[in-house]
Design a protein around this motif. Structure first.
Motif, PDB file in Angstrom:
ATOM      1  N   SER A 318       1.241  -1.248   0.030  1.00  0.00           N
ATOM      2  CA  SER A 318       0.175   0.009  -0.199  1.00  0.00           C
ATOM      3  C   SER A 318       0.990   1.570  -0.119  1.00  0.00           C
ATOM      4  N   ALA A 319       2.172   1.250   1.247  1.00  0.00           N
ATOM      5  CA  ALA A 319       2.862   2.568   1.290  1.00  0.00           C
ATOM      6  C   ALA A 319       3.360   2.715  -0.547  1.00  0.00           C
ATOM      7  N   ALA A 320       3.564   1.296  -1.133  1.00  0.00           N
ATOM      8  CA  ALA A 320       4.886   1.557  -2.228  1.00  0.00           C
ATOM      9  C   ALA A 320       4.180   1.988  -3.564  1.00  0.00           C
ATOM     10  N   LEU A 321       2.695   1.918  -3.777  1.00  0.00           N
ATOM     11  CA  LEU A 321       1.576   1.954  -4.255  1.00  0.00           C
ATOM     12  C   LEU A 321       1.242   4.026  -4.474  1.00  0.00           C
ATOM     13  N   ILE A 322       0.816   4.239  -3.513  1.00  0.00           N
ATOM     14  CA  ILE A 322       0.678   5.502  -2.514  1.00  0.00           C
ATOM     15  C   ILE A 322       1.829   6.458  -2.910  1.00  0.00           C
ATOM     16  N   ILE A 323       3.598   6.362  -2.678  1.00  0.00           N
ATOM     17  CA  ILE A 323       4.470   6.495  -3.199  1.00  0.00           C
ATOM     18  C   ILE A 323       5.093   6.403  -4.699  1.00  0.00           C
ATOM     19  N   GLU A 324       4.202   5.521  -5.270  1.00  0.00           N
ATOM     20  CA  GLU A 324       4.693   5.683  -6.829  1.00  0.00           C
ATOM     21  C   GLU A 324       3.440   6.173  -7.656  1.00  0.00           C
ATOM     22  N   ILE A 325       2.699   6.697  -6.982  1.00  0.00           N
ATOM     23  CA  ILE A 325       1.520   7.560  -7.408  1.00  0.00           C
ATOM     24  C   ILE A 325       1.530   9.510  -7.040  1.00  0.00           C
ATOM     25  N   LEU A 326       2.339   9.203  -5.937  1.00  0.00           N
ATOM     26  CA  LEU A 326       2.716  10.379  -4.909  1.00  0.00           C
ATOM     27  C   LEU A 326       3.990  11.503  -6.387  1.00  0.00           C
ATOM     28  N   PHE A 327       4.943  10.360  -6.332  1.00  0.00           N
ATOM     29  CA  PHE A 327       5.846  10.449  -7.245  1.00  0.00           C
ATOM     30  C   PHE A 327       5.938  10.942  -8.899  1.00  0.00           C
ATOM     31  N   GLN A 328       5.125  10.082  -9.413  1.00  0.00           N
ATOM     32  CA  GLN A 328       4.486  10.032 -10.762  1.00  0.00           C
ATOM     33  C   GLN A 328       4.208  12.096 -10.539  1.00  0.00           C
ATOM     34  N   ILE A 329       3.191  11.389  -9.444  1.00  0.00           N
ATOM     35  CA  ILE A 329       2.760  13.541  -9.661  1.00  0.00           C
ATOM     36  C   ILE A 329       3.145  14.959  -9.646  1.00  0.00           C
ATOM     37  N   LEU A 330       4.786  14.549  -8.136  1.00  0.00           N
ATOM     38  CA  LEU A 330       5.118  15.737  -8.425  1.00  0.00           C
ATOM     39  C   LEU A 330       6.625  15.648  -9.506  1.00  0.00           C
ATOM     40  N   GLY A 331       6.350  14.573 -10.413  1.00  0.00           N
ATOM     41  CA  GLY A 331       7.126  14.646 -11.206  1.00  0.00           C
ATOM     42  C   GLY A 331       9.075  14.076 -10.960  1.00  0.00           C
ATOM     43  N   LEU A 332       8.871  13.154  -9.712  1.00  0.00           N
ATOM     44  CA  LEU A 332      10.277  12.907  -9.263  1.00  0.00           C
ATOM     45  C   LEU A 332      10.397  12.113  -9.801  1.00  0.00           C
ATOM     46  N   ILE A 333      10.237  10.124 -10.374  1.00  0.00           N
ATOM     47  CA  ILE A 333      10.628   9.278 -11.108  1.00  0.00           C
ATOM     48  C   ILE A 333      11.246   9.304 -12.011  1.00  0.00           C
ATOM     49  N   PRO A 334      12.761   9.056 -11.334  1.00  0.00           N
ATOM     50  CA  PRO A 334      14.030   9.366 -12.858  1.00  0.00           C
ATOM     51  C   PRO A 334      13.497   8.720 -14.149  1.00  0.00           C
ATOM     52  N   GLN A 335      13.470   9.072 -15.024  1.00  0.00           N
ATOM     53  CA  GLN A 335      12.893   8.370 -16.814  1.00  0.00           C
ATOM     54  C   GLN A 335      13.878   7.178 -16.827  1.00  0.00           C
ATOM     55  N   GLU A 336      15.029   7.559 -16.328  1.00  0.00           N
ATOM     56  CA  GLU A 336      15.848   6.606 -16.989  1.00  0.00           C
ATOM     57  C   GLU A 336      16.003   5.783 -15.699  1.00  0.00           C
ATOM     58  N   HIS A 337      16.219   4.302 -16.121  1.00  0.00           N
ATOM     59  CA  HIS A 337      16.587   3.494 -15.316  1.00  0.00           C
ATOM     60  C   HIS A 337      18.504   2.615 -15.191  1.00  0.00           C
ATOM     61  N   ASN A 338      18.721   3.205 -14.687  1.00  0.00           N
ATOM     62  CA  ASN A 338      20.935   3.464 -15.133  1.00  0.00           C
ATOM     63  C   ASN A 338      20.926   3.260 -13.211  1.00  0.00           C
ATOM     64  N   ALA A 339      20.506   2.769 -12.854  1.00  0.00           N
ATOM     65  CA  ALA A 339      20.968   2.718 -11.907  1.00  0.00           C
ATOM     66  C   ALA A 339      22.904   2.264 -12.114  1.00  0.00           C
ATOM     67  N   LYS A 340      23.958   2.587 -10.350  1.00  0.00           N
ATOM     68  CA  LYS A 340      25.124   2.029 -10.500  1.00  0.00           C
ATOM     69  C   LYS A 340      25.840   0.924 -10.450  1.00  0.00           C
ATOM     70  N   VAL A 341      25.150   0.223 -11.834  1.00  0.00           N
ATOM     71  CA  VAL A 341      25.899  -1.539 -10.944  1.00  0.00           C
ATOM     72  C   VAL A 341      26.330  -2.152 -13.080  1.00  0.00           C
ATOM     73  N   VAL A 342      26.211  -1.248 -13.673  1.00  0.00           N
ATOM     74  CA  VAL A 342      26.681  -1.841 -15.298  1.00  0.00           C
ATOM     75  C   VAL A 342      27.903  -1.149 -15.263  1.00  0.00           C
ATOM     76  N   GLU A 343      27.451   0.013 -14.713  1.00  0.00           N
ATOM     77  CA  GLU A 343      28.503   1.709 -15.048  1.00  0.00           C
ATOM     78  C   GLU A 343      29.778   1.834 -14.094  1.00  0.00           C
TER      79      GLU A 343
END
Length: 413
Positions: A318-343
């Motif tokens: 429930s908390a994760a779904l709310i965070i997903e919606i809230l951060f989407q509305i605020l434009g805070l979700i990164p557009q690129e999936h590029n965490a520092k694993v391969v790089e």
């Protein structure tokens, strides 16, 4: 980077996995040392001794205090579970004890630092916004569905004192309470306490960190991106946002990785296409991995452990779904999936400089640990099921070591 099938090319597959594992470790090493040092400082100046008295009920004040105390404690999932049972047995409210348990693994300093370094500040923000939200949802679930009969059964089982894991570490209390905050930190006792908490925290979570890095390196090296994209429904944007928070905790349950050790694996899942909310739910789920579920059964009984699993999972999703919606509305979700694993790669850059500086700090703390009876205390921590390590016991041990050192200095050469 092209994934390597470890069955058709085992040598290169293993080498690539190990290389990525070490690269990720090098990338986050300074942050780990900084996080555990700050955690040690907080634990050294905040006493655990009054926890039970401060958590008498499930009022908003008690829950807020539980969150604050949890954030100031160790990030080790096993230690937090053991300490939650300890304060519950000593009179703390069960709901408040569970809130403390969640805060001690999801609101700690080191987790936020590692998330920022490896994945980005947005995930750190999501963790510190989502953590209190998850605890709020959990408190509501307990208020409506937790019956007094279940709490009574949990108390009876808890009082049996069955051993779980990291019992001694949970009871450890070397906090310094005299003087100002700065005086506590820079005092002789304060420096010793910080060094002991620093090493004890490392000892308690190194296996989770190592396991998380190895699993993350293997998955990043061996699993092709097509598999992750299909598994996380990346071709269906709406469904993927719903599916991520649901499946994230399930992946965590069977990965056996908890505490800050699950962040590298979260980075791999993020690069693979899991939703932002799915990453948050996965990180939250360190308290429902299989070994900890078995500890709940020992601590509180089968019925209560089943209730905890359902309530915890519901609160996480429930908390994760709310965070997903809230951060989407605020434009805070990164557009690129590029965490520092391969790089991630080892170069002489700011990461290397920071690693050298913080490794020097770690050496100082480890030396202090060995000079002040640390190994003996570590042995005490590992035998927590047989001994009750109260604050008085640990302070007496510290005083004995300090006096012994003074006596040795007075001996004629």
């Amino acid at each position: 980077m092209q994934a390597i099938n470890p069955f058709t090319d085992p040598i290169n597959g293993i080498l690539l996995a190990l290389s990525m594992t070490f690269s990720m470790f090098w990338e986050i090493l300074w942050a780990l040392i900084l996080g555990f040092t700050l955690s040690g400082i907080v634990q050294a100046v905040v006493s655990k001794g009054e926890m039970s008295r401060l958590l008498p009920d499930a009022s908003p004040k008690s829950i807020a205090v539980a969150c604050g105390l949890g954030a100031a404690s160790s990030s080790c999932s096993y230690a937090s579970v053991a300490l939650a049972r300890s304060i519950f047995r000593k009179g703390a409210n069960f709901t408040a004890a569970m809130a403390f348990q969640f805060a001690s693994t999801n609101l700690v300093i080191e987790l936020g630092i590692i998330l920022a370094v490896l994945m980005g500040w947005q995930f750190t923000l999501a963790e510190f916004v989502g953590g209190p939200l998850m605890i709020f949802i959990l408190v509501l679930l307990f208020r409506f569905f937790l019956k007094p009969k279940l709490v009574k059964a949990a108390k009876q089982q808890a009082n049996r004192g069955l051993a779980g894991k990291m019992e001694g570490h949970a009871d450890m209390n070397m906090s310094v309470t005299e003087g100002s905050i700065w005086q506590r930190i820079f005092s002789d006792r304060g420096f010793t306490a910080i060094s002991h908490y620093f090493v004890m925290d490392w000892v308690s979570v190194w296996l989770d960190i190592a396991l998380g890095l190895v699993i993350a390196g293997a998955l990043a090296a061996w699993i092709p991106s097509d598999f992750w994209q299909a598994f996380f429904l990346t071709d269906h944007p709406i469904w993927s946002k719903l599916w991520g928070p649901i499946v994230g905790p399930v992946v965590a349950i069977f990965s056996f990785v908890c505490s800050v050790g699950n962040v590298p694996l979260a980075a791999v899942l993020w690069n693979g296409g899991i939703s932002f909310g799915g990453v948050v739910a996965f990180i939250f789920a360190d308290l429902i991995v299989l070994p900890i579920l078995d500890i709940y059964r020992k601590y509180y009984g089968l019925k209560v452990s089943a209730f905890l699993f359902i309530a915890f999972y519901t609160a996480m999703v429930s908390a994760a779904l709310i965070i997903e919606i809230l951060f989407q509305i605020l434009g805070l979700i990164p557009q690129e999936h590029n965490a520092k694993v391969v790089e991630a790669s080892i170069q002489f850059n700011y990461t290397t400089v920071l690693n050298i500086l913080f490794l020097a700090l770690a050496v100082l703390l480890v030396i202090r640990f060995f000079k002040t009876g640390g190994p003996h205390m570590l042995q005490m921590m590992n035998s927590g099921s047989k001994h009750e390590h109260s604050e008085h016991h640990l302070m007496m041990h510290y005083a004995f070591v300090k006096n012994r050192r003074k006596s040795l200095r007075k001996l004629p050469s």
